[in-house]
Scaffold this motif. Structure first.
Motif, short mmCIF file in Angstrom:
data_model
loop_
_atom_site.label_atom_id
_atom_site.label_comp_id
_atom_site.label_asym_id
_atom_site.label_seq_id
_atom_site.Cartn_x
_atom_site.Cartn_y
_atom_site.Cartn_z
N ARG A 21 18.18 2.40 -5.10
CA ARG A 21 18.23 2.24 -6.56
C ARG A 21 18.48 0.78 -6.93
O ARG A 21 17.91 0.26 -7.90
N ALA A 22 19.33 0.10 -6.16
CA ALA A 22 19.60 -1.32 -6.42
C ALA A 22 18.33 -2.14 -6.23
O ALA A 22 18.04 -3.04 -7.02
N ILE A 23 17.56 -1.82 -5.20
CA ILE A 23 16.30 -2.52 -4.97
C ILE A 23 15.36 -2.30 -6.16
O ILE A 23 14.77 -3.23 -6.69
N ALA A 24 15.25 -1.04 -6.59
CA ALA A 24 14.33 -0.70 -7.68
C ALA A 24 14.74 -1.36 -9.00
O ALA A 24 13.88 -1.67 -9.83
N SER A 25 16.03 -1.58 -9.20
CA SER A 25 16.48 -2.13 -10.48
C SER A 25 16.57 -3.66 -10.50
O SER A 25 16.87 -4.24 -11.52
N THR A 26 16.29 -4.29 -9.37
CA THR A 26 16.36 -5.75 -9.30
C THR A 26 15.12 -6.36 -9.94
O THR A 26 14.00 -6.05 -9.56
N SER A 27 15.36 -7.22 -10.92
CA SER A 27 14.23 -7.83 -11.63
C SER A 27 13.73 -9.10 -10.93
O SER A 27 12.58 -9.49 -11.11
N ASP A 28 14.57 -9.73 -10.12
CA ASP A 28 14.19 -10.94 -9.39
C ASP A 28 13.31 -10.55 -8.20
O ASP A 28 13.77 -9.90 -7.26
N GLU A 29 12.05 -10.94 -8.26
CA GLU A 29 11.07 -10.53 -7.24
C GLU A 29 11.47 -10.99 -5.84
O GLU A 29 11.37 -10.23 -4.87
#
Length: 113
Positions: free
Chosen positions: A29-37
């Motif tokens: 979930r943390a990966i999915a919510s990270t906006s920094d590519e």
């Protein structure tokens, strides 16, 4: 396969398995919510390198625990069980409350138990 005998996650679904599974889901979930590519790519790379195999084993074992609580829809030769699952069934198995949950890992015949 259904009894998780040959798995990295043997025996009934247990609290230590659930804790690792929930931690891995939180990581995803943390990966999915990270906006920094760039950060997302790094987190994804780290997850694939460090956690993916165990997560896949945990997810399959959790599904097996769910299926052990229901009758198969059909069987082939009395040894291959067939389950027809809806999307909702899969969501319940993977993200709902565990179908079984023992406090500790218990594997029959292991360590003289």
């Amino acid at each position: 396969m259904l009894q998780s005998v040959y798995s990295l996650v043997p025996g009934p679904w247990a609290m230590p398995y659930e804790q690792h599974y929930q931690e891995a889901l939180a990581g995803l979930r943390a990966i999915a919510s990270t906006s920094d590519e760039a950060k997302r790519q790094q987190l994804t790379s780290d997850f694939l390198r460090d956690e993916f195999l165990l997560f896949e084993q945990l997810r399959f074992a959790r599904l097996c625990a769910f299926l052990r609580r229901r009758e198969p829809d059909d069987n082939v030769g009395y040894s291959i069980l067939i389950y027809r699952l809806s999307d909702q069934d899969v969501r319940e198995a993977l993200y709902g409350p565990p179908a079984e949950l023992s406090p500790d890992v218990r594997v029959a015949g292991a360590g003289g138990r």
